[in-house]
Scaffold this motif. Structure first.
Motif, PDB file in Angstrom:
ATOM      1  N   UNK A 250       0.840  -1.203   0.000  1.00  0.00           N
ATOM      2  CA  UNK A 250       0.000   0.000   0.000  1.00  0.00           C
ATOM      3  C   UNK A 250       0.877   1.256   0.000  1.00  0.00           C
ATOM      4  N   UNK A 251       1.886   1.265   0.881  1.00  0.00           N
ATOM      5  CA  UNK A 251       2.762   2.433   1.003  1.00  0.00           C
ATOM      6  C   UNK A 251       3.633   2.601  -0.231  1.00  0.00           C
ATOM      7  N   UNK A 252       4.113   1.463  -0.755  1.00  0.00           N
ATOM      8  CA  UNK A 252       4.954   1.533  -1.955  1.00  0.00           C
ATOM      9  C   UNK A 252       4.164   2.110  -3.120  1.00  0.00           C
ATOM     10  N   UNK A 253       2.921   1.653  -3.231  1.00  0.00           N
ATOM     11  CA  UNK A 253       2.086   2.161  -4.321  1.00  0.00           C
ATOM     12  C   UNK A 253       1.771   3.639  -4.156  1.00  0.00           C
ATOM     13  N   UNK A 254       1.788   4.097  -2.892  1.00  0.00           N
ATOM     14  CA  UNK A 254       1.532   5.528  -2.637  1.00  0.00           C
ATOM     15  C   UNK A 254       2.809   6.339  -2.842  1.00  0.00           C
ATOM     16  N   UNK A 255       3.889   5.656  -3.255  1.00  0.00           N
ATOM     17  CA  UNK A 255       5.134   6.365  -3.568  1.00  0.00           C
ATOM     18  C   UNK A 255       6.070   6.546  -2.382  1.00  0.00           C
ATOM     19  N   UNK A 256       5.781   5.890  -1.238  1.00  0.00           N
ATOM     20  CA  UNK A 256       6.658   6.018  -0.063  1.00  0.00           C
ATOM     21  C   UNK A 256       7.847   5.061  -0.220  1.00  0.00           C
ATOM     22  N   UNK A 257       9.035   5.519   0.243  1.00  0.00           N
ATOM     23  CA  UNK A 257      10.202   4.630   0.232  1.00  0.00           C
ATOM     24  C   UNK A 257      10.165   3.860   1.550  1.00  0.00           C
ATOM     25  N   UNK A 258       9.886   2.564   1.478  1.00  0.00           N
ATOM     26  CA  UNK A 258       9.732   1.807   2.719  1.00  0.00           C
ATOM     27  C   UNK A 258      10.508   0.504   2.714  1.00  0.00           C
ATOM     28  N   UNK A 259      10.790   0.018   3.924  1.00  0.00           N
ATOM     29  CA  UNK A 259      11.532  -1.215   4.101  1.00  0.00           C
ATOM     30  C   UNK A 259      10.599  -2.219   4.782  1.00  0.00           C
TER      31      UNK A 259
END
Ligand code: DC
Length: 224
Positions: A163-172
């Motif tokens: 969800x966060x990746x699709x929202x453009x957030x850089x996450x681990x």
């Protein structure tokens, strides 16, 4: 006071990543009733507290803030919009930093009292699907239908990550998993409005189910 049962109220609770939001939206659409994202309300108030530099450990200041804040949920062409004192904050309230600060606001009894009041008023007006942590236990203990969605921590973290990746957030992934587990703990342990399955709620494990599968299952109960 007992609720006027003229309108349909559906409570959907569960931890982060259990599929609540997507499923709640779909159920509300299928039944043509309002969708109320109660987490968005706690998120919006958190945003205001952070912006105003309010001490997140001060229950009094946070309760005062809840009393002097206007939060509205409005259905728009792009989905539900969250208005904080009239400003559209729908995207701003989804950042990981903001998400990690919600726990300070969500544990304050005075804040919860105000939020619950607002949620009941909106829900009673026309009926609704409400999603959150304490809907079946506190907000609408007399809801027409109560569901508690759950899933394995790994699967819930994977969903949040996507969800966060699709929202453009850089996450681990590992960070997200840690956050999800910590958030569940703090949601389950707070002394008011804790995340808990109502004794009469229907438990649905969504780990191996598709969104369509969960929606079908819930609608089958509702239409029975
Ligand atoms: O559903 P969500 O991830 O948007 O919720 C954000 C936070 O808000 C969650 O960690 C706990 C809090 N919350 C709450 O305390 N009570 C609710 N009814 C809904 C959310």
């Amino acid at each position: 006071m007992a609720r006027n049962k003229k309108h349909l109220v559906i409570a959907i609770d569960g931890p982060a990543g259990s599929g609540k939001s997507t499923v709640s939206k779909r159920i509300a659409k299928a039944l043509n009733i309002l969708y109320i994202d109660t987490g968005a309300m706690y998120r919006a108030l958190t945003l205001k507290a952070v912006r105003k530099n309010i001490d997140l450990e001060s229950a009094d200041l946070l309760t005062g803030l809840a009393h002097s804040t206007r939060i509205d949920l409005k259905e728009g062409p792009a989905g539900l919009r969250v208005l904080l004192d009239g400003e559209d904050v729908s995207s701003l309230i989804r950042s990981p930093e903001l998400t990690n600060n919600v726990k300070y606001i969500a544990k304050v009894p005075g804040v919860r009292e105000e939020m619950v009041k607002l949620q009941r008023a909106i829900g009673e007006r026309s009926g609704a699907v409400l999603e959150g942590r304490d809907i079946g236990t506190v907000v609408f203990p007399d809801a027409d239908y109560k569901f508690y969605l759950d899933a394995d921590a790994d699967e819930r973290a994977r969903r949040r990550y996507e969800e966060l990746r699709q929202a453009g957030e850089k996450v681990n992934f590992e960070d997200i998993k840690k956050d999800v587990i910590e958030r569940d703990e703090s949601d389950m342990k707070r002394s008011v409005g804790a995340l808990k399955k109502a004794s009469d709620a229907i438990l649905v494990d969504t780990t191996d189910l598709s969104i369509d599968g969960v929606v079908e299952k819930l609608l089958a109960y509702i239409k029975k």
